[in-house]
Design a protein around this motif. Structure first.
Motif, mmCIF file in Angstrom:
data_model
loop_
_atom_site.group_PDB
_atom_site.id
_atom_site.type_symbol
_atom_site.label_atom_id
_atom_site.label_comp_id
_atom_site.label_asym_id
_atom_site.label_seq_id
_atom_site.Cartn_x
_atom_site.Cartn_y
_atom_site.Cartn_z
ATOM 1 N N ASP A 48 0.820 -1.215 0.000
ATOM 2 C CA ASP A 48 0.000 0.000 0.000
ATOM 3 C C ASP A 48 0.851 1.262 0.000
ATOM 4 N N THR A 49 1.749 1.340 -0.967
ATOM 5 C CA THR A 49 2.629 2.502 -1.105
ATOM 6 C C THR A 49 2.192 3.327 -2.317
ATOM 7 N N PRO A 50 2.476 4.625 -2.308
ATOM 8 C CA PRO A 50 2.128 5.444 -3.477
ATOM 9 C C PRO A 50 3.028 5.169 -4.676
ATOM 10 N N TYR A 51 4.216 4.591 -4.431
ATOM 11 C CA TYR A 51 5.159 4.309 -5.512
ATOM 12 C C TYR A 51 5.477 2.821 -5.542
ATOM 13 N N VAL A 52 5.478 2.249 -6.759
ATOM 14 C CA VAL A 52 5.789 0.833 -6.948
ATOM 15 C C VAL A 52 6.866 0.714 -8.014
ATOM 16 N N ARG B 155 -1.530 4.760 -8.312
ATOM 17 C CA ARG B 155 -0.135 4.491 -7.965
ATOM 18 C C ARG B 155 0.795 5.028 -9.052
ATOM 19 N N THR B 156 1.986 5.389 -8.648
ATOM 20 C CA THR B 156 3.031 5.785 -9.585
ATOM 21 C C THR B 156 3.982 4.600 -9.727
ATOM 22 N N SER B 157 4.212 4.159 -10.952
ATOM 23 C CA SER B 157 5.024 2.964 -11.175
ATOM 24 C C SER B 157 6.292 3.297 -11.945
ATOM 25 N N LEU C 116 -2.555 -0.534 -11.552
ATOM 26 C CA LEU C 116 -1.943 0.248 -10.476
ATOM 27 C C LEU C 116 -2.034 1.734 -10.802
#
Length: 257
Positions: free
Chosen positions: A157-161, A190-192, A185
């Protein structure tokens, strides 16, 4: 909100740096794909951003978080990182593996909260693994196993993956499924940041491409601006024809030699 790298130089031991003087901004809400030949520093850059590798110089800022000045647990609450070939613990089930994604949010006792349980269930459902949740990860197919590790990253559950070559060793169907998960995502906010070798795949799924060569960034921008015959010959030493995919309209590459 973004990830900002300023003057980052990193490497292993006392050897020559792998990446040198990297200035890069990862824009929030986009899928950024790193491309470039083997050994150019893509994976090293991801490890450095995730604080798994300490840079020799430079700074990394993730929103208001100073990555290099923060402890590992705090960084893991902000960035989920999936390596190229994650090790599968013996006999661990899918549900247990996905549960590991909640570790940065738990106390030393590792007690699971209602939120932990809900996020694990949600990650398993999102990746289509409900029927396999009690099965050993080691018994899954390559595509199912990759989905299980992505589910673990989702549960974090992070904003960045960040995903390092998530389609390696997968057949075309499972590659497509994996990259569609990346887009999910994105759709979920999310930012990947993804490392890919397949340029057409990178162009199709990436909002922004970052081309690397010999430890440096040589081009970045929209796929159609980065994937050009001139850049491909410069970076890969290969003459190519670049044309639009008839379905997606994104660049496709055919070698000419």
């Amino acid at each position: 909100m973004s990830i900002v790298l300023s003057g980052v130089t990193a490497g292993y031991g006392r050897n020559k740096p792998i990446v040198e003087n990297i200035d890069l901004t990862i824009r929030t809400g986009e899928v950024t794909v790193l491309i470039g030949p083997n050994g150019c520093g893509k994976s090293t850059l991801l490890k450095t951003i995730a604080r798994l590798l300490k840079p020799r110089q430079g700074s990394i800022q993730v929103d208001a978080l100073d990555v290099l000045g923060s402890n590992a647990k705090r960084v893991a609450r902000t960035i989920a990182y999936l390596p190229q070939s994650p090790i599968v613990p013996t006999a661990i089930t899918v549900e247990q593996l996905v549960g590991y994604g909640r570790a940065p949010h738990q106390s030393l006792l590792g007690l699971r909260s209602a939120r932990d349980i809900a996020l694990v269930d949600q990650a398993i459902a999102t990746t289509g693994l409900d029927d396999f949740r009690h099965q050993a990860v080691a018994e899954l197919s390559g595509g199912q196993r990759q989905r299980a590790f992505i589910a673990m990253a989702l549960a974090q559950d992070t904003p960045y993956v960040m995903l390092d070559e998530p389609t390696t060793f997968l057949d075309i169907r499972h590659q497509n499924e994996t990259m569609e998960l990346v887009r999910q995502l994105h759709d979920a906010g999310r930012t990947s940041i993804v490392v890919l070798h397949d340029i057409a795949q990178a162009a199709r799924y990436g909002d922004r491409l970052v081309a690397m060569n010999a430890g440096r960034i040589v081009a970045e921008g929209r796929p159609e601006a980065v994937v050009t015959p001139e850049l491909l010959e410069s970076v890969y030493g290969l003459r190519c024809m670049v044309y639009a995919d008839p379905v997606s309209g994104t660049p496709v590459v055919t070698p000419l030699q």
